[in-house]
Design a protein around this motif. Structure first.
Motif, short mmCIF file in Angstrom:
data_model
loop_
_atom_site.label_atom_id
_atom_site.label_comp_id
_atom_site.label_asym_id
_atom_site.label_seq_id
_atom_site.Cartn_x
_atom_site.Cartn_y
_atom_site.Cartn_z
N ILE A 1 14.29 11.49 -4.15
CA ILE A 1 13.32 12.47 -3.63
C ILE A 1 12.24 11.75 -2.82
CG2 ILE A 1 11.57 14.15 -4.27
CD1 ILE A 1 13.26 14.89 -6.67
N VAL A 2 11.74 10.67 -3.38
CA VAL A 2 10.68 9.92 -2.69
C VAL A 2 11.19 9.33 -1.38
CG1 VAL A 2 9.18 7.91 -2.84
CG2 VAL A 2 9.42 9.42 -4.80
N ALA A 3 12.42 8.79 -1.42
CA ALA A 3 12.96 8.12 -0.23
C ALA A 3 13.32 9.11 0.87
CB ALA A 3 14.19 7.30 -0.61
N ARG A 4 13.80 10.30 0.51
CA ARG A 4 14.30 11.25 1.51
C ARG A 4 13.28 12.31 1.91
NH1 ARG A 4 20.45 12.59 -0.72
NH2 ARG A 4 21.26 10.46 -0.62
N VAL B 1 -0.56 11.95 1.58
CA VAL B 1 0.67 12.59 2.05
C VAL B 1 1.56 12.98 0.87
CG1 VAL B 1 2.76 12.25 3.42
CG2 VAL B 1 0.57 11.39 4.26
N ALA B 2 1.68 12.06 -0.10
CA ALA B 2 2.53 12.35 -1.25
C ALA B 2 1.98 13.51 -2.08
CB ALA B 2 2.65 11.10 -2.13
N LEU B 3 0.66 13.60 -2.21
CA LEU B 3 0.06 14.71 -2.94
C LEU B 3 0.37 16.05 -2.29
CD1 LEU B 3 -3.45 13.29 -3.93
CD2 LEU B 3 -1.59 13.93 -5.47
N SER B 4 0.34 16.08 -0.95
CA SER B 4 0.61 17.34 -0.25
C SER B 4 2.08 17.70 -0.24
CB SER B 4 0.10 17.24 1.20
OG SER B 4 0.81 16.26 1.92
N GLY C 1 0.80 -1.22 0.00
CA GLY C 1 0.00 0.00 0.00
C GLY C 1 0.83 1.26 0.00
N VAL C 2 1.89 1.31 0.81
CA VAL C 2 2.74 2.50 0.85
C VAL C 2 3.44 2.71 -0.50
CG1 VAL C 2 4.84 3.45 1.88
CG2 VAL C 2 3.08 2.46 3.34
N VAL D 1 9.66 12.26 0.99
CA VAL D 1 8.26 11.88 1.03
C VAL D 1 8.00 10.77 2.04
CG1 VAL D 1 6.30 11.01 -0.31
CG2 VAL D 1 7.91 12.61 -1.36
N LEU D 2 8.73 9.67 1.92
CA LEU D 2 8.49 8.52 2.78
C LEU D 2 8.61 8.82 4.28
CD1 LEU D 2 10.11 5.49 0.89
CD2 LEU D 2 7.70 5.90 1.38
N PRO D 3 9.60 9.61 4.72
CA PRO D 3 9.68 9.87 6.17
C PRO D 3 8.42 10.48 6.76
CG PRO D 3 11.72 10.51 5.10
CD PRO D 3 10.76 10.18 4.01
#
Length: 292
Positions: free
Chosen positions: A197-200, A174-177, A107-108, A202-204
């Motif tokens: 970018i996603v790992a540093r 969360v990713a959209l915001s 899901g994530v 967004v994901l946190p």
């Protein structure tokens, strides 16, 4: 004056302890269940195939033919209820943990990719989630568990099919915001790879909401597993589950109430405390928004 100043911090500390102590109850109860699931089977020996019929339907506290004490009684086949509760705790926690981990990873991943990429990919993933949500989760789990051979991986798969949707929706939001935030734009301008970018960046920010959601999903998964076991599908015959034990005692509710009641209490206590813990984590992390 100095004595009053010394007493005031003590009163504040006492008030904080009184407010914090009830909040720790779910942690203590869940920790007790985990301890029972890990250590209980090493201490209590149980064979689900062995059926000592002379010991059938013994009341709690009775002595068995071998001289042991059946602290929580026995079922219609002479099997110890305490042992079934202990081994059932391991089964429920194992399946719940495996399902939540599988659903959260899927899901994530889907939610972050859909929320950050947008466009056609987001639209396709949104339609997939809409189609899966059109089916009742427990009905879809029953169909999958009934088609394949009975095993623990099949139960985990059947429960994970729809459990990932909640994680995808939360992480997508969360990713959209975050994708329009200044630091994300700066990283894109500097040529930072999308993967980094996603790992540093967004994901946190998804960790808090995901952990809060995982506790609530864990309770639902444990309850769904008990439902599948109650219906007699999913788990193999040699596996011990609270749902199976409850189902075995439903025809003895008037004469041997402990067969279904005691595992039901164990299941309800776990679900209630996980729900309370989930509410606490949701209040703390679920509505938190990333700061500028």
């Amino acid at each position: 004056m100095s004595s009053q100043a010394a007493v005031l911090p003590q009163q504040v500390a006492t008030r904080r302890w009184r407010r914090g102590a009830p909040a720790m109850v779910p942690y203590a109860v869940i920790a007790a269940y985990v301890l029972v699931a890990l250590i209980g089977p090493l201490v209590i020996d149980y064979d689900p195939v062995h059926t000592p019929l002379p010991d059938r339907l013994l009341a709690p506290g009775s002595h068995t033919a071998s001289g042991a004490v059946a602290w929580l009684g026995t079922d219609a086949l002479g099997r110890d209820i305490l042992s079934q509760i202990v081994y059932g705790a391991r089964t429920s926690l194992t399946i719940g943990l495996a399902t939540v981990l599988t659903a959260s990873v899927v899901g994530v991943t889907i939610g972050v990719v859909a929320g950050y990429a947008r466009g056609w990919l987001d639209a396709v993933l949104a339609r997939i989630t809409d189609v899966l949500q059109a089916f009742p989760a427990i009905l879809l789990a029953i169909v999958i568990a009934g088609v394949f051979a009975r095993s623990v991986p099949v139960v985990v798969l059947s429960l994970s099919v729809t459990a990932w949707i909640s994680f995808a929706r939360v992480t997508r939001g969360v990713a959209l915001s975050l994708r329009e935030r200044a630091w994300v734009d700066a990283a894109r301008v500097m040529g930072v790879p999308v993967r980094s970018i996603v790992a540093r960046h967004v994901l946190p920010f998804t960790i808090g909401p995901v952990v809060a959601l995982a506790t609530l999903e864990f309770a639902l998964v444990v309850l769904a597993e008990a439902g599948l076991s109650f219906l007699g599908i999913g788990l193999p015959t040699g596996a011990v589950s609270w749902g199976q034990t409850i189902a075995n005692g439903q025809q003895y509710l008037e004469t041997a109430w402990w067969i279904s009641t005691l595992p039901g209490i164990a299941l309800s206590l776990l679900i209630i405390n996980i729900g309370i813990l989930g509410d606490q984590l949701t209040a703390r992390y679920g509505q938190r928004r990333p700061r500028l």
